[in-house]
Design a protein around this motif. Structure first.
Motif, mmCIF file in Angstrom:
data_model
loop_
_atom_site.group_PDB
_atom_site.id
_atom_site.type_symbol
_atom_site.label_atom_id
_atom_site.label_comp_id
_atom_site.label_asym_id
_atom_site.label_seq_id
_atom_site.Cartn_x
_atom_site.Cartn_y
_atom_site.Cartn_z
ATOM 1 N N GLY A 398 -8.017 32.716 18.157
ATOM 2 C CA GLY A 398 -8.647 34.010 18.032
ATOM 3 C C GLY A 398 -9.630 34.096 18.995
ATOM 4 N N GLU A 399 -10.887 34.863 18.605
ATOM 5 C CA GLU A 399 -11.667 35.150 19.634
ATOM 6 C C GLU A 399 -12.712 33.791 19.971
ATOM 7 O OE1 GLU A 399 -13.977 38.346 18.061
ATOM 8 O OE2 GLU A 399 -12.500 39.693 17.652
ATOM 9 N N GLY A 400 -13.049 34.212 21.136
ATOM 10 C CA GLY A 400 -13.811 33.032 21.727
ATOM 11 C C GLY A 400 -15.440 33.114 21.287
ATOM 12 N N GLY A 401 -16.161 32.125 21.757
ATOM 13 C CA GLY A 401 -17.496 32.124 21.360
ATOM 14 C C GLY A 401 -18.011 31.480 20.111
ATOM 15 N N THR A 402 -17.222 30.892 19.255
ATOM 16 C CA THR A 402 -17.250 30.170 18.063
ATOM 17 C C THR A 402 -18.091 28.859 18.624
ATOM 18 O OG1 THR A 402 -15.404 28.887 18.197
ATOM 19 C CG2 THR A 402 -15.228 31.009 17.099
ATOM 20 N N LEU A 403 -18.871 28.647 17.250
ATOM 21 C CA LEU A 403 -19.463 27.324 17.497
ATOM 22 C C LEU A 403 -18.839 26.161 18.039
ATOM 23 C CD1 LEU A 403 -22.139 25.627 17.110
ATOM 24 C CD2 LEU A 403 -21.446 25.383 14.755
ATOM 25 N N ARG A 404 -17.574 25.946 17.491
ATOM 26 C CA ARG A 404 -16.867 25.138 18.052
ATOM 27 C C ARG A 404 -16.331 25.147 19.619
ATOM 28 N NH1 ARG A 404 -11.419 21.958 15.193
ATOM 29 N NH2 ARG A 404 -13.038 21.588 13.551
ATOM 30 N N ASP A 405 -16.018 26.199 19.967
ATOM 31 C CA ASP A 405 -15.663 26.464 21.407
ATOM 32 C C ASP A 405 -17.086 26.205 22.178
ATOM 33 O OD1 ASP A 405 -13.529 27.487 20.932
ATOM 34 O OD2 ASP A 405 -13.820 29.377 20.835
ATOM 35 N N HIS A 489 -31.047 13.035 4.638
ATOM 36 C CA HIS A 489 -29.939 13.126 5.641
ATOM 37 C C HIS A 489 -30.498 12.505 7.022
ATOM 38 C CE1 HIS A 489 -31.779 16.509 7.795
ATOM 39 N NE2 HIS A 489 -32.103 16.713 6.474
ATOM 40 N N ALA A 490 -31.661 12.388 7.240
ATOM 41 C CA ALA A 490 -32.179 12.000 8.444
ATOM 42 C C ALA A 490 -31.789 10.554 8.604
ATOM 43 C CB ALA A 490 -33.581 12.360 8.768
ATOM 44 N N ARG A 491 -31.856 9.796 7.625
ATOM 45 C CA ARG A 491 -31.568 8.208 7.679
ATOM 46 C C ARG A 491 -30.106 8.157 8.543
ATOM 47 N NH1 ARG A 491 -31.824 6.303 1.807
ATOM 48 N NH2 ARG A 491 -31.124 4.332 2.932
ATOM 49 N N TYR A 492 -29.057 8.739 8.040
ATOM 50 C CA TYR A 492 -27.630 8.629 8.753
ATOM 51 C C TYR A 492 -27.185 9.613 9.645
ATOM 52 C CZ TYR A 492 -25.846 12.015 5.311
ATOM 53 O OH TYR A 492 -25.582 13.068 4.595
ATOM 54 N N SER A 493 -27.770 10.725 9.777
ATOM 55 C CA SER A 493 -27.184 11.870 10.585
ATOM 56 C C SER A 493 -28.307 12.651 11.203
ATOM 57 C CB SER A 493 -26.426 12.711 9.779
ATOM 58 O OG SER A 493 -27.299 13.505 8.834
ATOM 59 N N VAL A 494 -27.580 13.548 12.304
ATOM 60 C CA VAL A 494 -28.661 14.486 13.011
ATOM 61 C C VAL A 494 -27.949 15.951 12.825
ATOM 62 C CG1 VAL A 494 -29.233 15.075 15.265
ATOM 63 C CG2 VAL A 494 -28.834 12.649 15.057
ATOM 64 N N PHE A 495 -29.104 16.553 12.452
ATOM 65 C CA PHE A 495 -28.614 18.017 12.264
ATOM 66 C C PHE A 495 -29.287 18.951 13.480
ATOM 67 C CE2 PHE A 495 -29.990 22.322 10.280
ATOM 68 C CZ PHE A 495 -28.843 22.664 10.038
ATOM 69 N N LEU A 496 -28.397 19.681 13.810
ATOM 70 C CA LEU A 496 -28.751 20.957 14.801
ATOM 71 C C LEU A 496 -28.348 22.180 14.323
ATOM 72 C CD1 LEU A 496 -27.363 19.063 18.033
ATOM 73 C CD2 LEU A 496 -29.708 18.977 17.116
ATOM 74 N N PRO A 497 -29.168 23.308 14.298
ATOM 75 C CA PRO A 497 -28.783 24.670 13.856
ATOM 76 C C PRO A 497 -27.581 25.126 14.579
ATOM 77 C CG PRO A 497 -30.964 24.218 14.055
ATOM 78 C CD PRO A 497 -30.659 23.125 14.670
ATOM 79 N N GLY A 498 -26.673 25.489 14.005
ATOM 80 C CA GLY A 498 -25.482 25.808 14.779
ATOM 81 C C GLY A 498 -25.756 27.075 15.546
#
Length: 587
Positions: A398-405, A489-498
């Motif tokens: 599909g269209e580019g520019g997604t977070l996964r891309d 969640h900070a004990r086991y992961s990192v969160f970055l705003p998409g």
């Protein structure tokens, strides 16, 4: 002259009689020792008369020897005389009087601990409908298996044991408040789907994946990446089969629905809808789900609470069971009025529906023993991790520019990122479990951007590899698996705003480089400790010695139903969960 002759005659008589005294005493001793028991009073009188007679004879002989001149050659007689008191002493103490034997038989009763063990060993086992899997014996009883049985206590002690036995029976019911009633369904709702496994998916051979109780084929050739036991090529959509088989091994099943804390409905909802996703009408997609709720309404278990204590497992995301009006995807199972009273354990729950509860995706690891889990934990702790972060997955068409891309592009441009791209035209590295686990074990952080939905199976594969997950949306983990993942969640992961990553204001590598080595080690250790609770034990083994994802889900379900029966909300009010509301689109 006459007195001297009399003394000489007495000495000659003593010379012949004294050697016979010792054998005579022995004969008397044997007669007393092996004589039949006599009353205590008579035995005492006999013992006293015997002691007096022997003492009188010996005393007379001593007085006569004192006034008799010594005779040459009689030294053995003179030296033997002092031994008589020792012989007397031996005769006096050798046989135990019958009265003392009788007193030994009336020893005090055994201590209470011994009594409890004897009672426990002789108590009847619990009924099958109460406890399907018997509880293990108490530790004290195991330690005293080889001890000889104690003599029966007096009658009063036996009477006192009755109330104690009732108390022990209550304590022994370890299933009180934890019973599960399995609602037996017609085969069309579960086993018939497995029999027709060739039609479960248009793209995947599901027959091999539903084998081995839903774990799939066993992995044997992984190049040494994975251990030889406990690893299977599990499909992410077979959770219903694994869960149903694990429930068969649950230790607190009951045949009485009125005693159950919750009612499990073994309907394979995900396999049912998965076979009709493409090329079928909505009526076909909904047919078996509507049949199920009609059948459940007619059961006594449903009538008791209107289905509010019932739960089922859907091995797909909730959106596959909540087709909106005019839609062409999935079924309307979770929109049916009866189903709204039930709880659905799904791989991904909806953010606005309290009837959905997220449970972990199946991974490749299905250990049967705690030792297998501990061995794998040691392996991931020692794993060499040359990459700072890694990603395994494919771009979405599909269209580019997604977070996964954006995430894939940032990983591809970094020398500190390991990229395993999947998709059409590429090698099947993403479908080889050994290769996927080798890739995830080589990084300190593993990126988990949303794909077709918020969640990914890769997040659990990454944690299984001891890799700290990096999430870009709270719906990927924090609002989903509240029973299985720590609230902090900070004990086991990192969160970055998409959104910040997608618009370029945040670079993943810049953020991850700020974590010191000690901080990463602490987070990784927390992830490694979480492994037992995010994997599903081999459902063919009765006990594994550790709490797996199934055990945690059942405990959570029992607590949830208990709150509903008491008129409370299914979830406790949680400010931490409400703070994520802004990340979800409105209805």
């Amino acid at each position: 002259m006459g007195s001297w002759r009399a003394s000489a005659a007495a000495l000659r008589a003593a010379r012949w009689l004294l050697p016979l005294a010792v054998p005579a005493c022995c004969v008397v001793w044997m007669l007393l020792a092996f004589a039949p028991p006599t009353p205590p009073a008579l035995a005492a009188r006999r013992r006293e008369s015997f002691q007096v007679s022997v003492g009188g004879i010996v005393g007379a002989m001593e007085r006569r020897a004192a006034v008799t001149p010594p005779v040459l050659g009689n030294e053995d007689i003179v030296h033997a005389l002092p031994q008589l008191p020792e012989r007397q002493e031996t005769i006096d103490t050798a046989p135990a009087p019958p009265g003392s034997r009788a007193r030994a038989d009336t020893s005090p009763p055994p201590p209470p601990e011994r009594e409890l063990i004897v009672d426990a060993s002789s108590s009847p086992p619990p009924k099958l409908e109460e406890i399907v899997a018997a509880s293990p014996p108490p530790p004290n009883r195991q330690l005293r298996v080889g001890t000889p049985p104690s003599p029966p206590p007096p009658q009063p002690a036996r009477q006192e044991r009755q109330p104690r036995a009732a108390k022990r029976a209550a304590v022994a019911d370890r299933c009180a408040g934890r019973y599960i009633y399995v609602q037996e369904l017609p085969s069309r709702f579960n086993t018939d789907l497995l029999r027709d496994c060739r039609y479960l998916s248009e793209w995947t051979d599901m027959c091999k994946h539903v084998a081995n109780a839903g774990m799939g084929p066993r992995l044997t050739r992984t190049g040494g990446v994975l251990p030889p036991t406990g690893w299977y090529d599990a499909n992410q959509f077979t959770l219903e089969v694994v869960f149903h088989n694990r429930m068969r091994q649950y230790g607190c099943l009951t045949a009485d629905a009125s005693r159950a804390a919750a009612v499990y409905v073994p309907y394979y909802a995900g396999l049912d809808v998965g076979r009709h996703l493409w090329g079928f009408s909505n009526n076909v997609r909904d047919a078996l789900a509507e049949d199920l709720v009609d059948w459940l309404r007619s059961t006594p278990a449903w009538a008791a609470h209107g289905g509010r204590d019932h739960f089922l497992v859907g091995g797909r995301i909730a959106w596959d069971f909540r087709r909106q009006d005019g839609g062409e995807w999935g079924s309307r199972l979770l929109l049916l009025p009866e189903a709204t009273n039930m709880t659905a354990l799904v791989l991904e729950s909806g953010p606005w529906h309290v009837g959905d509860v997220g449970v972990p995706y199946p991974t490749y690891f299905h250990p049967s023993r705690a030792a297998e889990v501990a061995s794998w934990q040691r392996a991931v702790r020692r794993a060499r991790r040359p990459w700072l972060f890694a990603f395994a997955g494919a771009r979405r068409p599909g269209e580019g520019g997604t977070l996964r891309d954006t995430v894939i592009d940032q990983c591809a441009r970094s020398r500190r990122c390991g990229l395993l791209q999947c998709g059409r035209g590429r090698r099947n590295d993403c479908y080889a479990p050994g290769n996927v686990m080798r890739h995830l074990k080589s990084a300190a952080f593993c990126l988990q951007p949303p794909g077709d939905s918020y969640t990914r199976r890769s997040a659990f594969d990454a944690m299984l590899a001891g890799c700290v997950p990096v999430f870009f949306h709270p719906g990927s983990a924090y609002t989903q698996y509240r029973w299985h993942l720590p609230a902090d969640h900070a004990r086991y992961s990192v969160f970055l705003p998409g959104d910040s990553v997608r618009n370029g204001t945040v670079r993943v590598e810049d953020v991850l480089r700020r974590f010191g080595r000690a901080e990463v080690a602490v987070m990784r250790e927390q992830v490694v400790r979480m492994i037992p609770g995010i994997v599903y034990r081999d459902p063919r083994t009765p006990a594994g010695g550790f709490r797996d994802a199934f055990d945690i889900a059942v405990d959570g379900m029992i607590d949830r139903v208990g709150r509903i029966k008491r008129g409370l909300p299914p979830w406790e009010d949680d400010d931490d969960q409400r703070r994520w509301n802004g990340y979800f689109n409105s209805r």
